[in-house]
Design a protein around this motif. Structure first.
Motif, PDB file in Angstrom:
ATOM      1  N   ASP A 120     -12.168  20.057 -15.007  1.00 27.21           N
ATOM      2  CA  ASP A 120     -11.108  19.495 -15.625  1.00 27.21           C
ATOM      3  C   ASP A 120     -11.795  20.489 -17.135  1.00 27.21           C
ATOM      4  OD1 ASP A 120     -10.542  18.092 -13.411  1.00 27.21           O
ATOM      5  OD2 ASP A 120     -11.501  16.129 -14.444  1.00 27.21           O
ATOM      6  N   GLY A 121     -12.577  19.843 -17.913  1.00 26.18           N
ATOM      7  CA  GLY A 121     -12.403  20.377 -19.010  1.00 26.18           C
ATOM      8  C   GLY A 121     -12.754  22.252 -19.058  1.00 26.18           C
ATOM      9  N   TRP A 122     -12.733  22.872 -18.187  1.00 27.05           N
ATOM     10  CA  TRP A 122     -13.125  24.595 -17.864  1.00 27.05           C
ATOM     11  C   TRP A 122     -11.778  24.290 -17.823  1.00 27.05           C
ATOM     12  CZ3 TRP A 122     -15.329  27.402 -20.988  1.00 27.05           C
ATOM     13  CH2 TRP A 122     -16.523  27.392 -21.294  1.00 27.05           C
ATOM     14  N   ALA A 123     -10.890  24.143 -17.305  1.00 27.88           N
ATOM     15  CA  ALA A 123      -9.424  24.108 -16.531  1.00 27.88           C
ATOM     16  C   ALA A 123      -8.481  24.806 -17.812  1.00 27.88           C
ATOM     17  CB  ALA A 123      -8.707  23.511 -15.421  1.00 27.88           C
ATOM     18  N   THR A 124      -8.707  23.022 -18.841  1.00 22.89           N
ATOM     19  CA  THR A 124      -8.039  22.582 -19.614  1.00 22.89           C
ATOM     20  C   THR A 124      -7.992  23.952 -20.962  1.00 22.89           C
ATOM     21  OG1 THR A 124      -7.584  20.607 -19.133  1.00 22.89           O
ATOM     22  CG2 THR A 124      -7.185  20.863 -21.505  1.00 22.89           C
ATOM     23  N   ALA A 163      -9.562  28.108  -7.111  1.00 27.10           N
ATOM     24  CA  ALA A 163      -9.968  26.674  -7.875  1.00 27.10           C
ATOM     25  C   ALA A 163      -9.002  26.928  -8.754  1.00 27.10           C
ATOM     26  CB  ALA A 163     -11.654  26.584  -8.007  1.00 27.10           C
ATOM     27  N   VAL A 164      -8.216  27.867  -8.884  1.00 26.09           N
ATOM     28  CA  VAL A 164      -7.122  27.644  -9.771  1.00 26.09           C
ATOM     29  C   VAL A 164      -6.162  27.792  -9.288  1.00 26.09           C
ATOM     30  CG1 VAL A 164      -6.033  29.214 -11.298  1.00 26.09           C
ATOM     31  CG2 VAL A 164      -8.336  29.553 -11.203  1.00 26.09           C
ATOM     32  N   ARG A 165      -5.363  28.005  -8.159  1.00 23.00           N
ATOM     33  CA  ARG A 165      -4.333  27.717  -7.445  1.00 23.00           C
ATOM     34  C   ARG A 165      -4.656  26.224  -7.596  1.00 23.00           C
ATOM     35  NH1 ARG A 165      -5.230  32.874  -4.176  1.00 23.00           N
ATOM     36  NH2 ARG A 165      -6.435  30.844  -2.444  1.00 23.00           N
ATOM     37  N   ALA A 166      -5.576  25.337  -6.749  1.00 21.12           N
ATOM     38  CA  ALA A 166      -5.333  24.422  -6.644  1.00 21.12           C
ATOM     39  C   ALA A 166      -5.117  23.598  -7.837  1.00 21.12           C
ATOM     40  CB  ALA A 166      -6.820  23.641  -5.856  1.00 21.12           C
ATOM     41  N   VAL A 167      -5.824  23.999  -9.470  1.00 19.13           N
ATOM     42  CA  VAL A 167      -5.183  22.977  -9.955  1.00 19.13           C
ATOM     43  C   VAL A 167      -3.672  23.149 -10.198  1.00 19.13           C
ATOM     44  CG1 VAL A 167      -6.067  23.508 -12.628  1.00 19.13           C
ATOM     45  CG2 VAL A 167      -7.980  23.378 -11.435  1.00 19.13           C
ATOM     46  N   ALA A 190       1.562  22.804 -17.723  1.00 23.71           N
ATOM     47  CA  ALA A 190      -0.087  23.820 -17.311  1.00 23.71           C
ATOM     48  C   ALA A 190      -0.019  24.928 -16.461  1.00 23.71           C
ATOM     49  CB  ALA A 190      -1.899  22.704 -17.807  1.00 23.71           C
ATOM     50  N   GLU A 191      -0.094  26.114 -16.915  1.00 24.01           N
ATOM     51  CA  GLU A 191      -0.209  26.789 -16.504  1.00 24.01           C
ATOM     52  C   GLU A 191      -2.107  27.637 -16.387  1.00 24.01           C
ATOM     53  OE1 GLU A 191       1.582  30.664 -17.181  1.00 24.01           O
ATOM     54  OE2 GLU A 191       3.595  28.853 -17.583  1.00 24.01           O
ATOM     55  N   PRO A 192      -3.082  26.795 -15.344  1.00 21.63           N
ATOM     56  CA  PRO A 192      -4.205  27.887 -15.424  1.00 21.63           C
ATOM     57  C   PRO A 192      -4.514  29.144 -15.195  1.00 21.63           C
ATOM     58  CG  PRO A 192      -3.572  25.985 -13.598  1.00 21.63           C
ATOM     59  CD  PRO A 192      -2.549  26.076 -14.854  1.00 21.63           C
ATOM     60  N   GLY A 193      -5.601  29.298 -15.930  1.00 17.88           N
ATOM     61  CA  GLY A 193      -5.822  30.607 -15.954  1.00 17.88           C
ATOM     62  C   GLY A 193      -5.126  32.111 -17.501  1.00 17.88           C
ATOM     63  N   VAL A 194      -4.028  31.045 -17.748  1.00 17.73           N
ATOM     64  CA  VAL A 194      -3.349  32.076 -18.721  1.00 17.73           C
ATOM     65  C   VAL A 194      -3.902  32.075 -19.368  1.00 17.73           C
ATOM     66  CG1 VAL A 194      -2.827  30.277 -20.265  1.00 17.73           C
ATOM     67  CG2 VAL A 194      -1.030  31.838 -19.874  1.00 17.73           C
TER      68      VAL A 194
END
Length: 795
Positions: free
Chosen positions: A81-85, A161-165, A176-180
């Motif tokens: 969660d933290g790294w994705a955020t 994993a990023v798609r799952a987020v 949120a857009e993960p990996g932006v």
């Protein structure tokens, strides 16, 4: 009313235009050749010590420091969660299977939404995404343990994993857009599998290393290929030991010491690598998440490099308060350092530096106390809300027992002696909301047992407020027959406390039991929703009384049909409304977007009721429109300021322009429903409803209820004023519940103030009728008039 609206907009314009701009370096002063983000899951300021962690201590000694809220899209932020955020610059979460953990071990831990099965079957793992290998999951892997295990064995394909987020519903609610961050930078190096969630995206050149090399030259070489390097130092993760009921840190004490030593050595290695490179490097050391079953806390934040060269406090426009920052502020700080544009989905703000930090030892101690206060508040509010509802219900039940279920019934002498006890209990219950703020005047977070110290401070504050209410010259207990004296004092203390606190920096609001804490990170300064509702209700009822007194005194000796009294009354109400709206909504003060929408219509309706203006559907619609116009003007003026200086008012305008506003509205609506069905404060509404039926309904077999003419012991005109104040407060609270994400908790908090004050009023009405000369308990004159400088208001 038109003049009031023009005056209001002018006042708001002056407040926004005159708000001091945040001091900061020139844009080029933040620029760096590269950025190194070092994420340390589980690291808190209590871990930083000159002997135990000398490298971190030295870095903190020469750099700005702050305490980081790692709040993601779930209540407890775990490793992924933290790294994705961090990479989204917005709250996100990894939909790991911890929410659906079965009671028996699984043979594997698949990616979110995937279970082993034949190709083409529902839930089958796609051929291109290999099922992670490793030891089976266990029910002992509680809380964040599953994510930590998955980070070790299940992130061979970070894009999946990023798609799952991105597909997770909670992440979507925040927009949120993960990996932006990776998309914006284009090239990144990550050390540690979990860190890949911050930057993995299609088209991003990603270099991955499982661990930091031992050789210093090799470590320096990692920083050269790409402008951004992310390093996850997971020593505290490896030291995690599950506990049945959770623990403070989620780690074994002995293993934690060894892990901190190892983490500190790695930080020293990375600092040496940075020093060996040419050009400017921005180093950000951030707590990332909790570890294992650790409870939510605030974490370490240190920045060193361009723009962060001198010791100071870290802050950002997303918090508006030093030394607090958020994990979502890391991405915009990186983008600013690399001269890149911030995407619309990024909700954080770049880190800034605020002067006034003490020496390192004092700063670390202050940051540790901030964590203690936030943790104590975070773990105490649920219990307090239950207690608040129980206290209010007990006062209502006691009132029914002492005064009878029907207000015309004769009170038995055996029960009559309990009236003073009922009044004291009612005043104490009414003082409880404001006491939650006054308790902050005592440094309870410094005590060895902060939760007990907080409880003691709360009770002490209640006792002080009740003493002021009943022992002053305005009280019947002081030998004067002033019925409204004690209730008005409680209202006045509530208004004065809330206004005085926000003017002086909201120090009592932060970590107050009805305020907010940095762990939840809903707000860091200004008014929380509950405080704005409490202030509006107390101000409206109090203003109704004060404005009427002013109008009656202005009318004394005149025979103009009450025109001067109405003008003075209306002017007082509108003046109080302007001040209240400015305090609630100004970016430098209350900063409450929904509060302005709720407060302004309440005061306009109160002015109409007290001056005899007929309330029609058209006029009520105009009142509501005035609130919308005022908020829109305030938000627009805030939006005109530089992006790094905007409050959430201005950021909402930006979200409207970029199409992101719907995510905010839908998230607030979802939170509103969640509080309705999940918060203990929601139970305050049935208590208030029962009290209203008991106090307002007509007496049997004859006569009015408390708020009907004569039922309260007040003159009919005075009872009408009280009704007007309560009706205006009801409108304000209903609007506040509709437009804020606190929902029914807002009127529930106001009811905790108003309901016991009405019970006190009922008790004094019965007591004074019983004590009237020649009167019979339950009968006699229902008017007790006391002169006060020519006024005939029953005080």
């Amino acid at each position: 009313m038109r003049r009031a609206a023009v005056l209001l907009l002018a006042l708001l314009s002056l407040l926004v235009a005159g708000a001091p701009a945040a001091a900061g370096a020139a844009e080029d002063g933040w620029r760096a050749d590269r950025v190194l983000v070092v994420g340390v899951p589980g690291l808190v300021w209590d871990d930083v010590d000159p002997d135990r962690t000398p490298a971190l201590w030295e870095l903190a000694d020469t750099s700005p420091v702050g305490t980081v809220s790692v709040r993601a899209a779930r209540s407890t932020t775990c490793l992924l969660d933290g790294w994705a955020t961090l990479g989204a610059g917005n709250r996100a979460r990894f939909p790991a299977p911890d929410e659906l953990l079965p009671m028996v071990p699984l043979p594997t831990v698949p990616l979110p939404g995937e279970t082993p099965g034949a190709e083409g079957e529902p839930g089958a793992v796609p051929p291109e995404v290999p099922t992670p290998a490793g030891p089976p999951a266990s029910p002992e892997l509680s809380h964040c343990g599953l994510q930590e295990r998955l980070a070790q064995v299940g992130l061979a394909d970070p894009l999946s994993a990023v798609r799952a987020v991105a597909e997770d519903g909670a992440s979507a609610r925040f927009g949120a857009e993960p990996g932006v961050l990776g998309t914006a930078v284009g090239c990144a190096t990550v050390v540690g599998r979990a860190a890949a969630l911050a930057v993995a995206a299609p088209g991003v050149a990603l270099t991955r290393e499982d661990g930091l090399p031992a050789d210093g030259a090799a470590a320096a070489a990692l920083l050269e290929p790409c402008p951004l390097t992310l390093v996850s130092l997971d020593g505290l993760v490896d030291a995690g030991v599950p506990a049945p009921e959770g623990s403070e840190t989620g780690t074994d004490p002995g293993s934690r010491e060894a892990a901190l030593t190892a983490v500190d050595a790695q930080v020293a290695q990375l600092r040496a690598a940075v020093a060996a490179l040419p050009g400017e490097t921005l180093l950000l050391v951030q707590g990332i998440s909790e570890v294992n079953d650790g409870r939510p806390q605030l974490h370490v934040g240190i920045a060193s490099g361009p723009g962060f060269t001198d010791a100071g406090w870290l802050s950002s426009a997303s918090t508006g308060r030093a030394p607090f920052t958020q994990l979502i502020d890391v991405a915009p700080t990186v983008l600013r350092a690399l001269g890149l544009e911030q995407p619309a989905s990024v909700n954080g703000q770049p880190l800034t530096v605020v002067e006034g930090r003490p020496g390192t030892a004092g700063a670390v101690a202050e940051l540790d106390r901030a964590n203690t206060a936030a943790v104590t508040h975070h773990r105490s509010t649920g219990t307090f809300f239950i207690g608040l509802v129980v206290v209010q219900a007990a006062v209502v039940v006691l009132g029914m027992l002492v005064l009878g279920l029907t207000r015309g019934a004769r009170v038995r002498p055996s029960r009559a002696r309990w009236r003073p006890v009922l009044r004291l209990a009612a005043l104490a219950a009414a003082a409880l909301p404001v006491a939650t703020y006054l308790a902050g005047l005592v440094p309870w977070e410094r005590a060895g047992s902060p939760r007990w110290a907080l409880a003691g401070s709360l009770l002490l504050a209640v006792a002080v407020v009740v003493a002021v209410a009943v022992l002053g010259p305005w009280s019947r207990w002081a030998g004067r027959r002033r019925r409204l004296g004690p209730p008005l004092v409680v209202l006045a203390v509530t208004v004065a406390t809330l206004v005085g606190d926000v003017v002086t920096g909201s120090t009592l609001e932060l970590d107050g039991l009805l305020g907010y804490d940095a762990i939840v990170a809903g707000r860091f300064t200004g008014y929380g929703n509950l405080s704005a509702g409490l202030l509006s209700s107390a101000a409206l009822v109090g203003t109704a009384v004060v404005a009427t007194l002013a109008g009656r005194r202005a009318e004394r000796g005149r025979d103009d049909g009450g025109r001067r009294a109405r003008r003075v009354t209306g002017a007082v109400v509108l003046g109080a409304g302007l001040v209240t709206v400015a305090v609630v909504g100004a970016p430098g003060l209350g900063r409450d977007f929904g509060g302005v929408l709720a407060v302004l219509p309440g005061f306009l309706l109160l002015a109409m009721l007290l001056t005899g203006v007929r309330v029609t559907v058209v006029r009520l619609a105009a009142v509501l429109a005035a609130g919308v116009v005022a908020v829109g003007a305030l938000a627009f003026l805030d939006w005109l300021r530089p992006p790094a200086e905007r409050s959430h008012l201005g950021r909402f305008v930006e979200q409207l322009l970029t199409g992101e506003a719907w995510t905010v509205v839908s998230r607030k609506a979802s939170a509103n429903l969640g509080i309705l069905f999940g918060s203990a404060l929601a139970w305050m509404l049935p208590v208030a409803l029962v009290a209203a039926i008991w106090l307002v309904r007509r007496r049997r077999p004859r006569g009015p209820g408390l708020l009907r003419d004569g039922g309260s012991g007040l003159r009919p005109a005075d009872a009408a004023v009280l009704r007007a104040g309560l009706v205006a407060a009801a409108l304000s609270l209903a609007l506040g519940a509709a437009v804020n994400d606190s929902g029914v908790a807002l009127p529930a908090t106001a009811a905790a103030l108003l309901v016991p004050l009405l019970v006190d009023l009922a008790a004094t009405a019965r007591q004074e009728r019983a004590e009237a000369p020649g009167g019979v308990p339950g009968e006699g004159d229902d008017r007790v008039t006391v002169g006060s400088r020519g006024s005939t208001w029953n005080t």
